[in-house]
Design a protein around this motif. Structure first.
Motif, mmCIF file in Angstrom:
data_model
loop_
_atom_site.group_PDB
_atom_site.id
_atom_site.type_symbol
_atom_site.label_atom_id
_atom_site.label_comp_id
_atom_site.label_asym_id
_atom_site.label_seq_id
_atom_site.Cartn_x
_atom_site.Cartn_y
_atom_site.Cartn_z
ATOM 1 N N THR A 1 0.752 -1.197 -0.024
ATOM 2 C CA THR A 1 0.090 0.004 0.028
ATOM 3 C C THR A 1 0.805 1.134 -0.025
ATOM 4 O O THR A 1 2.030 1.147 0.256
ATOM 5 N N PHE A 2 0.406 2.258 -0.326
ATOM 6 C CA PHE A 2 0.991 3.656 -0.311
ATOM 7 C C PHE A 2 0.305 4.659 0.234
ATOM 8 O O PHE A 2 -1.136 4.621 0.165
ATOM 9 N N ARG A 3 0.803 5.828 0.807
ATOM 10 C CA ARG A 3 -0.036 7.008 1.150
ATOM 11 C C ARG A 3 0.970 8.021 0.900
ATOM 12 O O ARG A 3 2.078 8.116 0.889
ATOM 13 N N PHE A 4 0.425 9.389 0.766
ATOM 14 C CA PHE A 4 1.245 10.433 0.715
ATOM 15 C C PHE A 4 1.169 11.168 1.972
ATOM 16 O O PHE A 4 0.143 11.619 2.694
ATOM 17 N N LYS A 5 2.405 11.405 2.446
ATOM 18 C CA LYS A 5 2.475 12.342 3.860
ATOM 19 C C LYS A 5 2.058 13.952 3.394
ATOM 20 O O LYS A 5 1.514 14.600 4.101
ATOM 21 N N GLN A 6 2.564 14.206 2.179
ATOM 22 C CA GLN A 6 2.292 15.484 1.608
ATOM 23 C C GLN A 6 2.265 15.341 -0.013
ATOM 24 O O GLN A 6 2.906 14.441 -0.366
ATOM 25 N N LYS A 7 1.270 16.043 -0.508
ATOM 26 C CA LYS A 7 0.947 15.790 -1.884
ATOM 27 C C LYS A 7 0.703 16.829 -2.473
ATOM 28 O O LYS A 7 -0.495 17.442 -2.600
ATOM 29 N N GLY A 8 1.474 18.032 -2.965
ATOM 30 C CA GLY A 8 1.271 19.249 -3.329
ATOM 31 C C GLY A 8 0.611 19.069 -4.807
ATOM 32 O O GLY A 8 0.872 18.231 -5.481
ATOM 33 N N SER A 9 -0.169 20.283 -5.100
ATOM 34 C CA SER A 9 -0.890 20.196 -6.111
ATOM 35 C C SER A 9 0.113 21.026 -7.377
ATOM 36 O O SER A 9 0.666 22.033 -6.893
ATOM 37 N N ALA A 10 -0.087 21.060 -8.658
ATOM 38 C CA ALA A 10 0.761 21.572 -9.487
ATOM 39 C C ALA A 10 0.004 22.592 -10.008
ATOM 40 O O ALA A 10 0.499 23.483 -10.955
ATOM 41 N N ASN A 11 -1.361 22.760 -9.946
ATOM 42 C CA ASN A 11 -2.203 23.998 -10.357
ATOM 43 C C ASN A 11 -2.641 24.873 -9.282
ATOM 44 O O ASN A 11 -2.772 24.422 -8.086
ATOM 45 N N ASP A 12 -3.144 26.085 -9.902
ATOM 46 C CA ASP A 12 -3.422 27.198 -9.184
ATOM 47 C C ASP A 12 -4.926 26.817 -8.793
ATOM 48 O O ASP A 12 -5.601 25.969 -9.217
ATOM 49 N N LYS A 13 -5.651 27.892 -7.883
ATOM 50 C CA LYS A 13 -7.062 27.759 -7.424
ATOM 51 C C LYS A 13 -7.696 27.742 -8.624
ATOM 52 O O LYS A 13 -8.913 27.662 -8.496
ATOM 53 N N PHE A 14 -7.451 28.344 -9.907
ATOM 54 C CA PHE A 14 -8.136 28.374 -11.033
ATOM 55 C C PHE A 14 -8.085 27.172 -11.851
ATOM 56 O O PHE A 14 -8.734 27.180 -13.040
ATOM 57 N N GLY A 15 -7.170 26.197 -11.602
ATOM 58 C CA GLY A 15 -7.129 25.020 -12.368
ATOM 59 C C GLY A 15 -5.908 25.293 -13.490
ATOM 60 O O GLY A 15 -5.733 24.268 -14.127
ATOM 61 N N ASN A 16 -5.294 26.185 -13.133
ATOM 62 C CA ASN A 16 -4.060 26.473 -14.118
ATOM 63 C C ASN A 16 -2.736 26.074 -13.511
ATOM 64 O O ASN A 16 -2.720 25.955 -12.556
ATOM 65 N N ARG A 17 -1.846 25.514 -14.431
ATOM 66 C CA ARG A 17 -0.481 25.260 -13.854
ATOM 67 C C ARG A 17 0.215 26.434 -13.202
ATOM 68 O O ARG A 17 0.105 27.682 -13.891
ATOM 69 N N MET A 18 0.651 26.028 -12.242
ATOM 70 C CA MET A 18 1.633 27.123 -11.340
ATOM 71 C C MET A 18 2.944 27.298 -12.022
ATOM 72 O O MET A 18 4.035 27.282 -11.508
ATOM 73 N N ILE A 19 2.687 28.167 -13.232
ATOM 74 C CA ILE A 19 4.011 28.545 -13.868
ATOM 75 C C ILE A 19 3.775 30.111 -14.330
ATOM 76 O O ILE A 19 2.974 30.522 -14.619
ATOM 77 N N THR A 20 4.988 30.883 -13.682
ATOM 78 C CA THR A 20 4.874 32.209 -14.015
ATOM 79 C C THR A 20 5.452 32.428 -15.536
ATOM 80 O O THR A 20 6.541 31.938 -15.929
ATOM 81 N N LYS A 21 4.802 32.660 -16.422
ATOM 82 C CA LYS A 21 5.321 32.872 -17.984
ATOM 83 C C LYS A 21 6.541 33.729 -17.970
ATOM 84 O O LYS A 21 6.591 34.992 -17.498
ATOM 85 N N THR A 22 7.209 33.323 -18.887
ATOM 86 C CA THR A 22 8.571 34.337 -19.075
ATOM 87 C C THR A 22 8.704 34.529 -20.615
ATOM 88 O O THR A 22 9.803 34.925 -21.200
ATOM 89 N N ASP A 23 7.461 34.805 -21.212
ATOM 90 C CA ASP A 23 7.353 35.479 -22.495
ATOM 91 C C ASP A 23 6.843 36.602 -22.669
ATOM 92 O O ASP A 23 6.687 37.523 -21.401
ATOM 93 N N SER A 24 6.525 37.391 -23.856
ATOM 94 C CA SER A 24 5.984 38.731 -23.938
ATOM 95 C C SER A 24 4.757 38.922 -23.423
ATOM 96 O O SER A 24 4.322 40.149 -22.916
ATOM 97 N N SER A 25 3.928 37.874 -22.879
ATOM 98 C CA SER A 25 2.589 37.919 -22.248
ATOM 99 C C SER A 25 2.891 38.243 -20.827
ATOM 100 O O SER A 25 1.740 38.709 -20.247
ATOM 101 N N ASN A 26 4.016 38.343 -20.297
ATOM 102 C CA ASN A 26 4.189 38.602 -18.800
ATOM 103 C C ASN A 26 5.184 40.015 -18.951
ATOM 104 O O ASN A 26 6.423 39.789 -18.777
ATOM 105 N N PRO A 27 4.583 41.091 -18.532
ATOM 106 C CA PRO A 27 5.551 42.250 -18.597
ATOM 107 C C PRO A 27 6.622 42.309 -17.572
ATOM 108 O O PRO A 27 7.597 42.922 -17.557
ATOM 109 N N TRP A 28 6.022 41.562 -16.232
ATOM 110 C CA TRP A 28 7.092 41.732 -15.393
ATOM 111 C C TRP A 28 8.310 41.027 -15.452
ATOM 112 O O TRP A 28 9.246 41.359 -14.817
#
Length: 458
Positions: free
Chosen positions: A338-365
């Motif tokens: 058997t297996f269990r996760f003591k911690q299992k983080g999600s790769a998605n934000d609260k809107f269901g999108n991948r938690m990736i900050t864009k590094t192209d022209s769409s992100n002025p920051w």
């Protein structure tokens, strides 16, 4: 009780000392530099003071650190608020108001706690902030990440001294508990009504040192999966050979995991990928055997065996396929596992999108960061996925862009290591870099026409 010098010394002696002191200052060209708040010596001294406060887990001296930071904030005329989402774990929030409070604000994030140290394995005490002949400042937190917190403050000091007035409000956060997961610090802060009212548009958090001349910046991070695998089987005599013992089944899983780990590591060794782009798996513990007063029973095969693994998953990984591998190959029920996760983080934000900050022209920051570093004489390497976890994930979870960045070039990566240090010249250069970044971010006028409700009242 306080005593002034005039209450102790006769007036003529006091006058003589003042004259001598003035003469020395006039003849020593370095004296004015040493006493000026903006001098290199004063800047380094403040950094040392912060480093000398023992905020190591599990008993960090949080209040001493907050008192010191508040004293600096007061000198800079910054608004301040101390918040305790959990008693005994203060979070300090500082504010430099912008001239247009309707614009999304800038959050300069840092944490106050550090990891423990084995003092006897350091060449200098980890809370001495000793500076050696090469200008290296030895201290726990010199890289992770008291350097960044103080560089924020020094950058604000420099910008204020130059007469700069930000368009956007700037917040500086000094949070607790990052080194133990950030659950009572950044996580609660990011989910709070207090944070929502700040109207934050972008977050800067910690990065890593760079052994070469290029600064490193991180647009995402690997998610921790802490996996525990358990195998069961009938107990047996230590001399007996039979199939499907608990230990045999667990060892089969460990070997399968080892092969997977090797395949991921091979891609790094071949230069095909960097740390943050692969799934890392490391065994954290192995628990089995029947204890006795003299150790373990040697002639008894245990009926249970358990192992724990620290897995770090890039946001680009197919997490469903990985979990299927765990269920079918690493811990199959057919082998009484058997297996269990003591911690299992999600790769998605609260809107269901991948938690990736864009590094192209769409992100002025991101473009602003690149230009600001270049304008300050720095060089930025290829954008990376952070190989471990930082508190930035809690802000990305809210759908915000968050960039991990610590201006430490030509510096070995020593976070959590013995003899952690940062060279004072690199530290001072980092302040210049932050001045450039903060000015670029806080002056950014895009979206100035948006009709957004002001949310940046402390």
């Amino acid at each position: 009780m306080e005593f002034t010098m005039s209450k102790i010394l006769p007036f003529y002696i006091l006058s003589f000392l003042i004259v001598v002191s003035s003469s020395i200052e006039a003849s020593d060209p370095s004296s004015s530099t040493t006493t000026s708040p903006s001098s290199a010596a004063a800047i380094i001294s403040r950094f040392q003071q912060y480093l000398q406060i023992n905020t190591a887990q599990p008993t960090p001296q949080y209040y001493e650190a907050i008192d010191f930071l508040l004293s600096q904030a007061k000198l800079l005329s910054l608004e301040s608020q101390t918040i305790e989402f959990v008693p005994g774990k203060p979070l300090l929030l500082l504010k430099w108001p912008g001239s247009n409070p309707n614009l999304p604000a800038i959050l300069l994030y840092s944490h106050t706690d550090v990891v423990p140290s084995e003092h006897n394995k350091w060449i200098h005490h980890p809370f001495s902030a000793h500076i050696d002949d090469n200008g290296n400042i030895y201290a726990r937190g010199s890289q992770d990440m008291k350097c960044v917190g103080m560089q924020y403050l020094e950058a604000v000091r420099g910008l204020k001294a130059s007469g700069y007035q930000p368009l956007r409000s700037i917040y500086l956060t000094f949070a607790p508990d990052e080194e133990i997961g950030g659950h009572d610090g950044a996580e609660k802060f990011a989910e709070s009504e207090v944070f929502e009212k700040l109207n934050v548009g972008v977050v800067l958090d910690e990065g890593l040192a760079s052994p070469d001349e290029n600064y490193r910046a991180f647009y995402a991070e690997r998610t921790p999966w802490w996996l525990i695998i358990k195998a069961t089987g009938a107990p047996g005599h230590g001399a007996k050979l039979y199939d499907n013992t608990a230990m045999e089944n667990l060892l089969k899983s460990i070997e399968s995991i080892r092969r997977f780990r090797a395949s991921q590591f091979d891609m790094i060794k071949a230069g095909l990928k960097v740390d943050g782009e692969v799934v890392s798996v490391n065994m954290a513990f192995l628990k089995a055997g029947t204890p006795s007063p003299t150790g373990f029973v040697m002639n008894l095969q245990p009926s249970e065996a358990e192992a724990g693994f620290d897995i770090r998953v890039p946001p680009t990984t197919d997490s469903e396929s990985l979990e299927k591998r765990i269920a079918e190959e690493w811990a199959p029920a057919s082998r009484n596992m058997t297996f269990r996760f003591k911690q299992k983080g999600s790769a998605n934000d609260k809107f269901g999108n991948r938690m990736i900050t864009k590094t192209d022209s769409s992100n002025p920051w991101w473009a602003l960061l690149e230009d600001a570093i270049r304008n300050a004489g720095g060089k930025l390497g290829k954008p990376e996925i952070f190989p471990a976890s930082t508190d930035a994930r809690y802000f990305r979870r809210q759908g915000l862009p968050a960039i991990g960045f610590s201006p430490m070039a030509n510096t070995p990566i020593l976070l959590h290591d013995h003899n952690e240090f940062l060279n004072q010249d690199e530290y001072l250069k980092g302040i210049e870099i932050y001045e450039s970044i903060i000015k670029a971010y806080a002056s950014y006028m895009e979206n100035i026409g948006e009709n957004r409700e002001s949310k940046d009242e402390l």
